[in-house]
Write an enzyme that holds these catalytic residues in place. Structure first.
Site, PDB file in Angstrom:
ATOM      1  N   GLU A  99       1.683  -7.929   3.401  1.00 21.89           N
ATOM      2  CA  GLU A  99       2.682  -8.988   3.500  1.00 21.89           C
ATOM      3  C   GLU A  99       3.457  -8.838   4.804  1.00 21.89           C
ATOM      4  O   GLU A  99       4.459  -8.093   4.849  1.00 21.89           O
ATOM      5  CB  GLU A  99       3.657  -8.906   2.324  1.00 21.89           C
ATOM      6  CG  GLU A  99       2.973  -8.909   0.975  1.00 21.89           C
ATOM      7  CD  GLU A  99       3.874  -9.459  -0.126  1.00 21.89           C
ATOM      8  OE1 GLU A  99       3.365 -10.183  -0.969  1.00 21.89           O
ATOM      9  OE2 GLU A  99       5.096  -9.165  -0.103  1.00 21.89           O
ATOM     10  N   HIS A 142       8.260  -3.635  -1.808  1.00 16.80           N
ATOM     11  CA  HIS A 142       8.363  -4.980  -1.213  1.00 16.80           C
ATOM     12  C   HIS A 142       9.336  -4.938  -0.031  1.00 16.80           C
ATOM     13  O   HIS A 142      10.323  -4.194  -0.058  1.00 16.80           O
ATOM     14  CB  HIS A 142       8.833  -5.999  -2.253  1.00 16.80           C
ATOM     15  CG  HIS A 142       8.745  -7.405  -1.750  1.00 16.80           C
ATOM     16  ND1 HIS A 142       9.735  -7.960  -0.986  1.00 16.80           N
ATOM     17  CD2 HIS A 142       7.771  -8.340  -1.854  1.00 16.80           C
ATOM     18  CE1 HIS A 142       9.375  -9.196  -0.646  1.00 16.80           C
ATOM     19  NE2 HIS A 142       8.187  -9.443  -1.165  1.00 16.80           N
ATOM     20  N   GLY A 156       9.050 -15.873   2.872  1.00 18.15           N
ATOM     21  CA  GLY A 156      10.308 -16.522   2.521  1.00 18.15           C
ATOM     22  C   GLY A 156      10.587 -17.833   3.232  1.00 18.15           C
ATOM     23  O   GLY A 156       9.837 -18.261   4.118  1.00 18.15           O
ATOM     24  N   SER A 192       4.300 -16.799   2.279  1.00 12.77           N
ATOM     25  CA  SER A 192       4.213 -18.263   2.410  1.00 12.77           C
ATOM     26  C   SER A 192       2.866 -18.827   1.962  1.00 12.77           C
ATOM     27  O   SER A 192       2.331 -19.745   2.582  1.00 12.77           O
ATOM     28  CB  SER A 192       4.518 -18.695   3.854  1.00 12.77           C
ATOM     29  OG  SER A 192       5.845 -18.332   4.195  1.00 12.77           O
TER      30      SER A 192
END
Ligand code: PGA
Length: 248
Positions: free
Chosen positions: A165, A100, A171, A204
């Site tokens: 991502e 991640h 975030g 998001s």
């Protein structure tokens, strides 16, 4: 209801959130709504290590899969503060998230450690869910960045799922990528990965974004952060995504 065209993954990571009591409450709510995934769909939840066992027990018999947010590349040993894939499996995880962007940015995760970890996760019989994504700085060369990250994930020659991502879309304060932009990046990833490799989008995601991504992003699913910290958020996103797939 007809089943979606291809296997769909919809999951969420809680990141560094939730006590055990909060984890149990989320699971109890999610078992009611959305409940078990329909045929052809996998729901999964990725709690912090402390709650993997609790969540695995709470979701037992629901068909939901449980993941861990990271794992070490060794099966056991003198690695203070680390958790091995074998331990994650023992606690009830069947998926391990690797690479991640928050781990790459803050904890020194590199493509080299991602490659080692993917192999270790597969060795333990778990599914590696590898996150790849470009930062705003390397957005002009997004596909080149993604290719380097994806090749590391695929180097071990084991089955993986990829989560695309874009770092700039993740975030608080960020907005999701445009689905047409995602579709182009996904096409570049699919060109590198073996046929059938699931490619998810994260960054998001909320219910409207879920519908747009599933309609236009050529995706196998979604990986959700903050919008699913509340179980009703997960449920709304799941039904939005499923409706989009069924009507698309
Ligand atoms: P977010 O997180 O949905 O809160 O942007 C996504 C992710 O990190 O996978």
């Amino acid at each position: 209801m007809t089943a979606p065209r291809r296997l769909l993954w919809i999951g969420t990571s809680w990141k560094m959130n939730k006590t055990l009591a909060e984890a149990r409450a989320w699971c109890a709510a999610a078992r009611r709504d959305p409940g078990p995934a329909p045929e052809g769909v996998t729901y999964f939840v990725v709690p912090p290590f402390t709650a993997v066992d609790t969540v695995a027990r709470a979701m037992e018999g629901s068909g939901w899969r449980v993941g861990a947010q990271n794992a070490h590349w060794e099966d056991a040993g003198a690695w203070t503060g680390e958790i091995s894939p074998r331990q994650a499996a023992d606690a009830g995880a069947t998926i391990v998230e690797i690479g991640h962007s928050e781990r790459r940015r803050w904890f020194g995760e590199t493509d080299a450690t991602v490659a080692l970890k993917v192999a270790a996760v597969a060795r333990a019989g778990l599914t590696p869910l590898v996150c790849v994504g470009e930062t705003a700085q390397d957005a002009v060369e997004a596909d080149a960045t993604l290719a380097v990250q994806a090749r590391a994930a695929l180097a071990a020659g084991v089955d993986v799922a990829l989560a695309y991502e874009p770092v700039w879309a993740i975030g608080v304060g960020s907005v999701a990528a445009d689905p047409a932009y995602v579709r182009d990046r996904v096409a570049a990833l699919r060109a590198l990965a073996p046929p059938g490799t699931p490619v998810l989008y994260g960054g998001s995601v909320d219910a409207p974004v879920a519908a747009a991504m599933m309609r236009h992003g050529d995706l196998d699913g979604l990986f959700v952060g903050r919008a699913a910290l509340d179980p009703s958020g997960f449920s709304n996103i799941a039904s939005s995504a499923l409706n989009a797939v069924r009507s698309g």
